[in-house]
Design a protein around this motif. Structure first.
Motif, PDB file in Angstrom:
ATOM      1  N   MET A 158       0.722  -1.411  -0.065  1.00  0.00           N
ATOM      2  CA  MET A 158      -0.086   0.004   0.001  1.00  0.00           C
ATOM      3  C   MET A 158       0.913   1.210   0.023  1.00  0.00           C
ATOM      4  SD  MET A 158      -3.178  -0.991   2.420  1.00  0.00           S
ATOM      5  CE  MET A 158      -4.052   0.526   1.862  1.00  0.00           C
ATOM      6  N   ILE A 159       2.033   1.116   0.732  1.00  0.00           N
ATOM      7  CA  ILE A 159       3.063   2.276   0.823  1.00  0.00           C
ATOM      8  C   ILE A 159       4.412   1.641   0.370  1.00  0.00           C
ATOM      9  CG2 ILE A 159       4.194   4.039   2.011  1.00  0.00           C
ATOM     10  CD1 ILE A 159       1.692   4.076   3.955  1.00  0.00           C
ATOM     11  N   GLY A 160       5.028   0.946   1.170  1.00  0.00           N
ATOM     12  CA  GLY A 160       6.486   0.478   0.770  1.00  0.00           C
ATOM     13  C   GLY A 160       6.645  -1.054   0.861  1.00  0.00           C
ATOM     14  N   GLY A 161       5.564  -1.729   1.243  1.00  0.00           N
ATOM     15  CA  GLY A 161       5.773  -3.122   1.284  1.00  0.00           C
ATOM     16  C   GLY A 161       6.183  -3.461   2.543  1.00  0.00           C
ATOM     17  N   VAL A 162       6.308  -2.805   3.726  1.00  0.00           N
ATOM     18  CA  VAL A 162       6.782  -3.219   4.925  1.00  0.00           C
ATOM     19  C   VAL A 162       6.047  -4.121   5.759  1.00  0.00           C
ATOM     20  CG1 VAL A 162       7.233  -2.523   7.066  1.00  0.00           C
ATOM     21  CG2 VAL A 162       8.276  -1.128   5.173  1.00  0.00           C
ATOM     22  N   PHE A 182       7.623   7.426  12.176  1.00  0.00           N
ATOM     23  CA  PHE A 182       8.737   7.211  11.413  1.00  0.00           C
ATOM     24  C   PHE A 182       9.478   5.949  11.643  1.00  0.00           C
ATOM     25  CE2 PHE A 182       9.053  11.995  12.261  1.00  0.00           C
ATOM     26  CZ  PHE A 182       9.554  12.334  10.570  1.00  0.00           C
ATOM     27  N   ILE A 183       8.830   5.077  12.546  1.00  0.00           N
ATOM     28  CA  ILE A 183       9.200   3.580  12.670  1.00  0.00           C
ATOM     29  C   ILE A 183       9.138   2.909  11.276  1.00  0.00           C
ATOM     30  CG2 ILE A 183       8.482   1.346  13.699  1.00  0.00           C
ATOM     31  CD1 ILE A 183       9.938   3.196  15.657  1.00  0.00           C
ATOM     32  N   TYR A 184       8.020   3.310  10.749  1.00  0.00           N
ATOM     33  CA  TYR A 184       7.626   2.651   9.341  1.00  0.00           C
ATOM     34  C   TYR A 184       8.722   3.011   8.393  1.00  0.00           C
ATOM     35  CZ  TYR A 184       4.950   0.832   5.281  1.00  0.00           C
ATOM     36  OH  TYR A 184       4.764   0.462   4.136  1.00  0.00           O
ATOM     37  N   LEU A 185       8.958   4.325   8.330  1.00  0.00           N
ATOM     38  CA  LEU A 185       9.983   4.978   7.558  1.00  0.00           C
ATOM     39  C   LEU A 185      11.382   4.141   7.754  1.00  0.00           C
ATOM     40  CD1 LEU A 185      10.574   6.928   5.340  1.00  0.00           C
ATOM     41  CD2 LEU A 185      11.128   8.759   6.910  1.00  0.00           C
ATOM     42  N   ILE A 186      11.619   4.170   8.795  1.00  0.00           N
ATOM     43  CA  ILE A 186      12.928   3.430   9.175  1.00  0.00           C
ATOM     44  C   ILE A 186      13.098   1.962   8.676  1.00  0.00           C
ATOM     45  CG2 ILE A 186      14.501   2.334  11.060  1.00  0.00           C
ATOM     46  CD1 ILE A 186      13.676   4.908  12.632  1.00  0.00           C
ATOM     47  N   LEU A 187      11.758   1.325   8.918  1.00  0.00           N
ATOM     48  CA  LEU A 187      11.988  -0.062   8.308  1.00  0.00           C
ATOM     49  C   LEU A 187      11.806  -0.174   7.056  1.00  0.00           C
ATOM     50  CD1 LEU A 187       9.033  -1.519  10.718  1.00  0.00           C
ATOM     51  CD2 LEU A 187      11.469  -2.207  10.862  1.00  0.00           C
ATOM     52  N   TRP A 188      11.187   0.967   6.374  1.00  0.00           N
ATOM     53  CA  TRP A 188      11.203   1.015   4.898  1.00  0.00           C
ATOM     54  C   TRP A 188      12.716   0.886   4.091  1.00  0.00           C
ATOM     55  CZ3 TRP A 188       7.735   4.709   1.941  1.00  0.00           C
ATOM     56  CH2 TRP A 188       7.455   4.557   0.817  1.00  0.00           C
ATOM     57  N   ILE A 189      13.398   1.909   5.021  1.00  0.00           N
ATOM     58  CA  ILE A 189      14.773   2.091   4.585  1.00  0.00           C
ATOM     59  C   ILE A 189      15.687   0.874   4.671  1.00  0.00           C
ATOM     60  CG2 ILE A 189      16.880   3.401   5.087  1.00  0.00           C
ATOM     61  CD1 ILE A 189      15.047   5.765   5.672  1.00  0.00           C
ATOM     62  N   VAL A 190      15.557   0.373   6.093  1.00  0.00           N
ATOM     63  CA  VAL A 190      16.318  -0.907   6.508  1.00  0.00           C
ATOM     64  C   VAL A 190      16.022  -2.051   5.893  1.00  0.00           C
ATOM     65  CG1 VAL A 190      17.040  -2.349   8.492  1.00  0.00           C
ATOM     66  CG2 VAL A 190      16.808  -0.011   8.659  1.00  0.00           C
ATOM     67  N   ILE A 191      14.761  -2.471   5.494  1.00  0.00           N
ATOM     68  CA  ILE A 191      14.530  -3.717   5.104  1.00  0.00           C
ATOM     69  C   ILE A 191      14.564  -3.795   3.475  1.00  0.00           C
ATOM     70  CG2 ILE A 191      12.591  -5.626   4.794  1.00  0.00           C
ATOM     71  CD1 ILE A 191      11.430  -4.616   7.475  1.00  0.00           C
ATOM     72  N   PRO A 192      15.303  -4.674   3.004  1.00  0.00           N
ATOM     73  CA  PRO A 192      15.453  -4.566   1.292  1.00  0.00           C
ATOM     74  C   PRO A 192      14.136  -5.078   0.527  1.00  0.00           C
ATOM     75  CG  PRO A 192      16.391  -6.514   2.376  1.00  0.00           C
ATOM     76  CD  PRO A 192      15.938  -5.718   3.496  1.00  0.00           C
ATOM     77  N   PRO A 193      13.951  -4.699  -0.596  1.00  0.00           N
ATOM     78  CA  PRO A 193      12.729  -5.108  -1.347  1.00  0.00           C
ATOM     79  C   PRO A 193      13.108  -6.413  -1.872  1.00  0.00           C
ATOM     80  CG  PRO A 193      13.938  -3.703  -2.569  1.00  0.00           C
ATOM     81  CD  PRO A 193      14.585  -3.719  -1.347  1.00  0.00           C
TER      82      PRO A 193
END
Length: 211
Positions: free
Chosen positions: A114-118, A148-159
């Motif tokens: 829906m946003i980044g797939g987290v 920002f927790i979601y944003l951090i996970l978005w950055i840290v977790i690879p697609p």
């Protein structure tokens, strides 16, 4: 002492002894011959090569810099032969596919986002329905947890981009059969999306024409 040969697999250079080189070369030729006329064949071969490179890298260390025949046999044992998966006779299967280097890995599921797939990635990793993960994030944010927790996970977790990564995300065996299946599923999803967009465009054009 056996002679060695340097080869490039998925952009990575490996040194193989002569027996290992002969076996992996014959193996790749058989794979390319099998998939050359199949739907998504080029993508399937690319993902298989990436998987072979990954497995070879795990076999090497400071004390071992040359891939040998046994290493290639282990890789073939995990990935399998195309002909084995097409055979209905279990006795015809020459390799033991239970030999497994892989483990379940955490990726963002960009095919179900829906946003980044987290959330979908976390759902796949923990085997939880994605809806519940998304709901948990919403409740957490409403309760005061920083978005920002979601944003951090978005950055840290690879697609999960490649077929291999999507299989690892779901905890499925990374072998030829599953790689082929994953590629075909992706191509079918793309085709369905294109068909939907084309249908929407036709409907929009017809409505405008009637006006």
């Amino acid at each position: 002492m056996k002679t060695t040969t340097n080869i490039n697999i998925n952009g990575i250079s490996f040194t193989l002894d002569e027996d290992a080189y002969q076996m992996i070369n014959e193996y790749m030729i058989s794979l390319k011959s099998h998939f050359k006329n199949k739907k998504g064949g080029a993508e399937i071969i690319s993902d298989i090569e990436a998987r072979i490179a990954e497995l070879f890298q795990k076999m090497l260390n400071d004390n071992k810099q040359v891939i040998n025949l046994e290493d290639v046999k282990k890789v073939k044992s995990q990935l399998g032969q195309p002909s084995d998966f097409e055979s209905d006779n279990e006795e015809d299967q020459a390799y033991d596919y239970s030999y497994d280097f892989t483990r379940k890995r955490l990726y963002r599921d960009i095919n179900d986002r829906m946003i980044g797939g987290v959330c979908s990635g976390l759902g796949a990793y923990f085997h939880v329905d994605t809806t519940w993960v998304r709901l948990a994030f919403v409740i957490a944010i409403i309760s005061g947890v920083s978005p920002f927790i979601y944003l951090i996970l978005w950055i840290v977790i690879p697609p999960a981009i490649s077929a291999t990564e999507r299989l690892e995300m779901r905890g499925e065996a990374v072998n030829i059969s599953n790689i082929e299946k994953a590629i075909k599923e992706e191509l079918n999803e793309i085709r369905d999306k294109v068909d939907d967009l084309a249908g929407q465009a036709r409907d929009k054009f017809r409505r405008k024409k009637k006006q």
